[in-house]
Design a protein around this motif. Structure first.
Motif, PDB file in Angstrom:
ATOM      1  N   TYR A 156      63.498  99.098  61.143  1.00 17.40           N
ATOM      2  CA  TYR A 156      64.671  99.906  61.501  1.00 17.40           C
ATOM      3  C   TYR A 156      65.924  99.071  61.241  1.00 17.40           C
ATOM      4  O   TYR A 156      66.173  98.083  61.930  1.00 17.40           O
ATOM      5  N   HIS A 157      66.682  99.445  60.204  1.00 19.83           N
ATOM      6  CA  HIS A 157      67.861  98.676  59.776  1.00 19.83           C
ATOM      7  C   HIS A 157      69.149  99.394  60.180  1.00 19.83           C
ATOM      8  O   HIS A 157      69.284 100.600  59.912  1.00 19.83           O
ATOM      9  N   VAL A 158      70.104  98.665  60.765  1.00 20.45           N
ATOM     10  CA  VAL A 158      71.425  99.228  61.079  1.00 20.45           C
ATOM     11  C   VAL A 158      72.497  98.322  60.490  1.00 20.45           C
ATOM     12  O   VAL A 158      72.487  97.106  60.710  1.00 20.45           O
ATOM     13  N   THR A 159      73.429  98.938  59.745  1.00 23.08           N
ATOM     14  CA  THR A 159      74.553  98.203  59.144  1.00 23.08           C
ATOM     15  C   THR A 159      75.865  98.830  59.592  1.00 23.08           C
ATOM     16  O   THR A 159      76.109 100.006  59.302  1.00 23.08           O
ATOM     17  N   ASN A 225      70.088  90.228  58.121  1.00 20.25           N
ATOM     18  CA  ASN A 225      70.114  90.043  56.662  1.00 20.25           C
ATOM     19  C   ASN A 225      68.824  89.390  56.158  1.00 20.25           C
ATOM     20  O   ASN A 225      68.831  88.540  55.266  1.00 20.25           O
ATOM     21  N   GLY A 226      67.685  89.748  56.783  1.00 17.42           N
ATOM     22  CA  GLY A 226      66.376  89.265  56.340  1.00 17.42           C
ATOM     23  C   GLY A 226      65.922  87.974  56.979  1.00 17.42           C
ATOM     24  O   GLY A 226      64.779  87.555  56.769  1.00 17.42           O
ATOM     25  N   THR A 227      66.784  87.314  57.778  1.00 18.42           N
ATOM     26  CA  THR A 227      66.392  86.064  58.441  1.00 18.42           C
ATOM     27  C   THR A 227      66.019  86.351  59.897  1.00 18.42           C
ATOM     28  O   THR A 227      66.805  86.954  60.642  1.00 18.42           O
ATOM     29  N   ILE A 228      64.800  85.927  60.289  1.00 19.90           N
ATOM     30  CA  ILE A 228      64.313  86.224  61.635  1.00 19.90           C
ATOM     31  C   ILE A 228      65.146  85.483  62.677  1.00 19.90           C
ATOM     32  O   ILE A 228      65.472  84.294  62.514  1.00 19.90           O
ATOM     33  N   LEU A 229      65.519  86.189  63.761  1.00 22.62           N
ATOM     34  CA  LEU A 229      66.303  85.609  64.846  1.00 22.62           C
ATOM     35  C   LEU A 229      65.372  85.284  66.017  1.00 22.62           C
ATOM     36  O   LEU A 229      64.481  86.075  66.347  1.00 22.62           O
ATOM     37  N   ASN A 230      65.591  84.125  66.658  1.00 19.90           N
ATOM     38  CA  ASN A 230      64.900  83.843  67.918  1.00 19.90           C
ATOM     39  C   ASN A 230      65.773  84.408  69.025  1.00 19.90           C
ATOM     40  O   ASN A 230      66.717  83.760  69.475  1.00 19.90           O
ATOM     41  N   GLN A 231      65.476  85.616  69.436  1.00 21.72           N
ATOM     42  CA  GLN A 231      66.423  86.381  70.229  1.00 21.72           C
ATOM     43  C   GLN A 231      65.943  86.486  71.670  1.00 21.72           C
ATOM     44  O   GLN A 231      64.789  86.832  71.928  1.00 21.72           O
ATOM     45  N   ASP A 232      66.839  86.206  72.611  1.00 27.47           N
ATOM     46  CA  ASP A 232      66.520  86.475  74.013  1.00 27.47           C
ATOM     47  C   ASP A 232      66.559  87.980  74.238  1.00 27.47           C
ATOM     48  O   ASP A 232      67.278  88.697  73.548  1.00 27.47           O
ATOM     49  N   LYS A 233      65.825  88.420  75.243  1.00 24.03           N
ATOM     50  CA  LYS A 233      65.800  89.861  75.526  1.00 24.03           C
ATOM     51  C   LYS A 233      65.722  90.080  77.036  1.00 24.03           C
ATOM     52  O   LYS A 233      65.320  89.190  77.798  1.00 24.03           O
ATOM     53  N   ILE A 234      66.097  91.270  77.449  1.00 23.49           N
ATOM     54  CA  ILE A 234      65.909  91.700  78.842  1.00 23.49           C
ATOM     55  C   ILE A 234      64.732  92.664  78.828  1.00 23.49           C
ATOM     56  O   ILE A 234      64.577  93.463  77.891  1.00 23.49           O
ATOM     57  N   THR A 257      68.021  94.185  61.707  1.00 18.97           N
ATOM     58  CA  THR A 257      66.749  94.904  61.549  1.00 18.97           C
ATOM     59  C   THR A 257      65.849  94.643  62.744  1.00 18.97           C
ATOM     60  O   THR A 257      65.659  93.488  63.133  1.00 18.97           O
ATOM     61  N   LEU A 258      65.301  95.724  63.292  1.00 22.07           N
ATOM     62  CA  LEU A 258      64.234  95.582  64.284  1.00 22.07           C
ATOM     63  C   LEU A 258      62.921  95.949  63.597  1.00 22.07           C
ATOM     64  O   LEU A 258      62.799  97.029  63.013  1.00 22.07           O
ATOM     65  N   THR A 259      61.949  95.042  63.640  1.00 21.66           N
ATOM     66  CA  THR A 259      60.596  95.332  63.146  1.00 21.66           C
ATOM     67  C   THR A 259      59.711  95.545  64.364  1.00 21.66           C
ATOM     68  O   THR A 259      59.754  94.761  65.313  1.00 21.66           O
ATOM     69  N   LYS A 260      58.953  96.617  64.326  1.00 19.10           N
ATOM     70  CA  LYS A 260      58.103  96.955  65.477  1.00 19.10           C
ATOM     71  C   LYS A 260      56.708  97.304  64.977  1.00 19.10           C
ATOM     72  O   LYS A 260      56.548  98.148  64.085  1.00 19.10           O
ATOM     73  N   PHE A 261      55.699  96.644  65.536  1.00 19.68           N
ATOM     74  CA  PHE A 261      54.309  97.035  65.328  1.00 19.68           C
ATOM     75  C   PHE A 261      53.830  97.697  66.611  1.00 19.68           C
ATOM     76  O   PHE A 261      54.193  97.252  67.709  1.00 19.68           O
ATOM     77  N   GLY A 262      53.025  98.719  66.500  1.00 13.89           N
ATOM     78  CA  GLY A 262      52.518  99.373  67.706  1.00 13.89           C
ATOM     79  C   GLY A 262      51.306 100.218  67.387  1.00 13.89           C
ATOM     80  O   GLY A 262      50.947 100.405  66.220  1.00 13.89           O
TER      81      GLY A 262
END
Length: 768
Positions: A156-159, A225-234, A257-262
């Motif tokens: 899911y990409h948002v620009t 922009n294609g580089t994975i972020l080490n992101q904190d989350k709630i 971009t959010l990548t989601k597997f489920g």
């Protein structure tokens, strides 16, 4: 008016431009599945407009208590619901504090949705102006993996387009799900646990009553922009819901971009205590692979399916798109991997019709799977019914039949009848005939007789016993009659001596007797085992034969045709051509009383008999019956146009055959019956395949020999298909003036082309 917003394309289903009135229809048309699970094409982000949320797991159901005004003996206790499963695709999106909701945007531009059938994925893209004036571009892609069939994947990409923006993603799992078609607003799911670990979340739930255990899971990560972020989350957690919250400031023109597997891990396939740990392992496996490597596997798997199943049509894009859509949806619904599953009439695209199995599987789907898969797949479908034989005997006992008579259900999940309209449950008994015919059809096509002594004969005996007991001796006619039935034409209920039902009853008894005699002669140990089990005597056999040999078929001397049932000519015989078009479809415009008194035929009925038992009748007889009945047929069943297309082609009426073909192949794409928002007509899609292969290709089996009488609509330059006949792959390419045959096998194959014998050698082209 039929809809026509789907863009013609050889390999994709494409929608351009956003229209809130088409959302539910598109949710059906763009559905995706992988045989183990499937889902309607709901948006990932929140949508507040009219929508039909739907995710489904193969084989997971709920017995919703039957709701009827009054009870009748023998009524099914429940109606099996295809269950709406916990939602794993959800990704709510917020831009500068405002939720993205296509129902509430100021402006939506360049909206495009594509279902790529060649590669098996769904995409969506659009530019949105939100109420807060922020403009964004959104692109999404998702698929359900054929290779790891407990998993689906979303990118899911948002620009942000007109300024820097604060973007929040809220990927979630939601188990607070209800069905659209619940009878009593029952709760279908119990949530047992909600948990998370790092970037993974799990909801363990169990269906009420049936106690299927399901672990719904997700894993998410962000990239810029294609580089994975080490992101904190709630993490937000509720009784039946879990959500991760990610927040990022994104510079105008950059893409977050959010990548989601489920997906679902189910106790049909794993120990219920292990479900969450299996889900965890599967998520770890696919996240190591990554979205794009998993998508590459998907493309390869679909390429293998198309290699065998594709039908090409040159010169007619709408016809090409139609057949590929049908083949694609059939493969999304059922791949033959799991012998416990069957082919639901709506597949994974909606809830209507409840249970997983109708007579459609035997009458329409088995030919498709016989010719495009290994024969084990069709054999699994036969064995599915064998495993339900005891239940079919119980179903018959509830209606007063005895001595091992078997009545297979109209609709079932586990062998029990779970359809609750009396005129169908009690009366549409011709379904028994389709089950017996499928056994005959399997043997005729594969040459594998072993199924009948091993399992099939017991089914044939149960069915023959049913027909013997269901017939009544009429002293008036001095013949046996079958009273109070509904034939395939459901616009006639509680009729006497429906031709199709009577004909199939006679055939079932004759076929059972023929196989008893063969097995006694050729398989003595099987014969002794079966006779000890079913306790069949010579006296009972002779009673069966008395019924089969003296069954009444209504006939009109005046028209020189079999009558659909007693009294058909008493009707006011106004043809469909003379019916006011504003009255169509009659099932949505007329009272049931008016429909029942009319001559209008919902689907092939008498002609269904002429289709299944074509070699019992001459072409002249077919022509007479076709000319009489087709003008009264409204084709308001999805199963109708394909049979008529095949018969019109046999009669050389190519324009009519082509019209029926387009109607069957584009039934959902063009929404002929104005009901596509409820889901697709999956089982009739196999009829579309038949209308090309058996209709235009003229494929038949004659005394064990593959036979063709090819014809081609004038609108097409060529068409081609492949069939797997007895483990040899034959490719047939039909042109306007000639037909080419190619064989991929080890031995030569004799076929008939227009009744002349032709020998085809491996890896050489034969032109006729």
């Amino acid at each position: 008016m039929n809809q026509d917003y789907i863009k013609p394309d050889n390999w994709s289903i494409i929608e351009e431009g956003f229209d809130i009135n088409k959302v539910k229809s598109s949710e059906s048309l763009f559905s995706i599945g992988n045989g183990a699970m499937g889902q309607r094409a709901n948006f990932e982000e929140h949508y507040s407009g009219p929508t039909f949320q739907g995710s489904y797991i193969a084989g997971v159901y709920y017995p919703d208590k039957t709701r009827v005004g009054w009870w009748k003996n023998g009524y099914p206790e429940y109606f099996a619901k295809v269950l709406n499963a916990p939602n794993w695709i959800g990704i709510n999106v917020s831009i500068d504090g405002e939720a993205l909701d296509l129902f509430n945007c100021l402006k939506i531009e360049n909206f495009r949705r594509e279902l790529n059938m060649k590669e098996g994925w769904l995409s969506r893209s659009f530019k949105a102006t939100l109420q807060n004036q922020t403009q964004i571009n959104v692109e999404t892609k998702r698929f359900l993996s054929l290779d790891i069939d407990e998993i689906g994947a979303i990118e899911y990409h948002v620009t942000p387009l007109n300024k820097d923006a604060e973007i929040q993603f809220y990927p979630y799992l939601d188990s607070g799900i209800t069905n659209e078609d619940t009878n009593w607003d029952d709760k279908f799911w119990d949530v047992l646990t909600v948990e998370h670990d790092d970037n993974q979340a799990f909801i363990m739930s169990r269906t009420m009553k049936t106690h299927f255990y399901v672990c719904t899971s997700m894993q998410t990560y962000l990239s810029l922009n294609g580089t994975i972020l080490n992101q904190d989350k709630i993490v937000e957690e509720r009784d039946n819901y879990i959500e991760f919250q990610y927040q990022n400031k994104v510079i105008k023109g950059d893409t977050l971009t959010l990548t989601k597997f489920g997906g679902y891990t189910v106790d049909r396939n794993h120990d219920k205590k292990e479900l969450c740990s299996v889900a965890k392992r599967t998520l770890n496996e696919v996240s190591k692979l990554g979205f794009h490597a998993l998508l590459d596997l998907q493309k390869n798997s679909w390429a293998k399916i198309w290699e065998m199943a594709d039908i090409t049509i040159e010169g007619d894009v709408k016809a090409q798109q139609g057949i590929r859509f049908n083949i694609f949806q059939l493969n999304q619904t059922y791949l033959g991997k799991d012998a416990q599953l069957n082919i639901g009439p709506k597949g994974f695209t909606g809830e209507k019709y409840g249970g997983s199995t109708y007579w459609d599987t035997e009458a329409y789907c088995i030919p498709f799977y016989l010719a495009t898969k290994d024969q084990k797949v069709a054999r699994n479908l036969l064995e599915y019914r064998y495993r339900h034989l005891d239940r079919a005997i119980e179903n018959a006992q509830k209606l007063g039949f005895k001595n091992g008579a078997a009545l297979y259900p109209m609709v079932t999940m586990n062998g029990e009848e779970c359809h609750n309209e009396w005129e169908i449950t009690f009366e549409e008994i011709h379904r028994n005939g389709a089950i017996a015919f499928a056994i005959y059809n399997y043997h005729r096509y594969t040459g594998d007789y072993s199924y009948i002594p091993e399992k099939g004969l017991e089914v044939l005996i149960g069915i023959a016993r049913f027909w013997h007991q269901r017939a009544t001796f009429s002293t008036l006619r001095n013949q046996y009659v079958i009273l109070g039935v509904t034939g395939p034409n459901e616009y006639e209920n509680n009729v006497n001596n429906n031709f199709y039902t009577n004909y199939v009853a006679k055939w079932c008894i004759d076929y059972a007797v023929e196989n008893i005699e063969r097995i006694e002669a050729e398989y003595p140990s099987d014969f002794i085992r079966i006779m000890n089990k079913v306790k069949l005597s010579k006296a009972e056999l002779s009673q069966w034969k008395a019924v089969a040999d003296n069954l009444y078929f209504p006939f009109s001397e005046e028209h020189n045709i079999y009558l659909q049932q007693d009294g058909f000519l008493d009707k006011e015989l106004i043809t469909v051509a003379d019916l006011d078009q504003s009255q169509r479809p009659i099932n949505q415009k007329w009272s049931w009383d008016r429909i029942l008194r009319s001559p209008y035929i919902k689907q092939a009925d008498t002609l269904q008999g002429f289709y299944l038992f074509e070699d019992h009748f001459t072409t002249e007889e077919l022509e007479r019956h076709f000319d009489f009945y087709e003008p009264f047929t409204v084709h308001e069943s999805s199963l109708s146009p394909c049979v008529h297309s095949i018969q019109a082609a046999k009669l050389g009426r190519m324009e009519q055959a082509y019209t029926f073909y387009l109607r069957t192949s584009r039934l959902d794409l063009d929404d002929y019956n104005h009901e596509v928002h409820e889901g697709l007509h999956i089982t009739s899609m196999a009829g579309t395949w038949m209308s090309i292969v058996e209709g235009f290709g003229g494929m038949r089996i004659k005394n064990g020999v593959l036979s063709f009488s090819p014809k081609i609509p004038k609108q097409w330059k060529t068409f081609s298909f492949k069939i797997n006949f007895r483990n040899q792959i034959l490719k047939v390419n039909v042109c306007q003036n000639e037909t080419h045959f190619e064989l991929d096998g080890t031995a030569a194959l004799n076929i008939l082309v227009n009744d002349k014998l032709v020998t085809i050698h491996p890896n050489s082209l034969v032109t006729v």
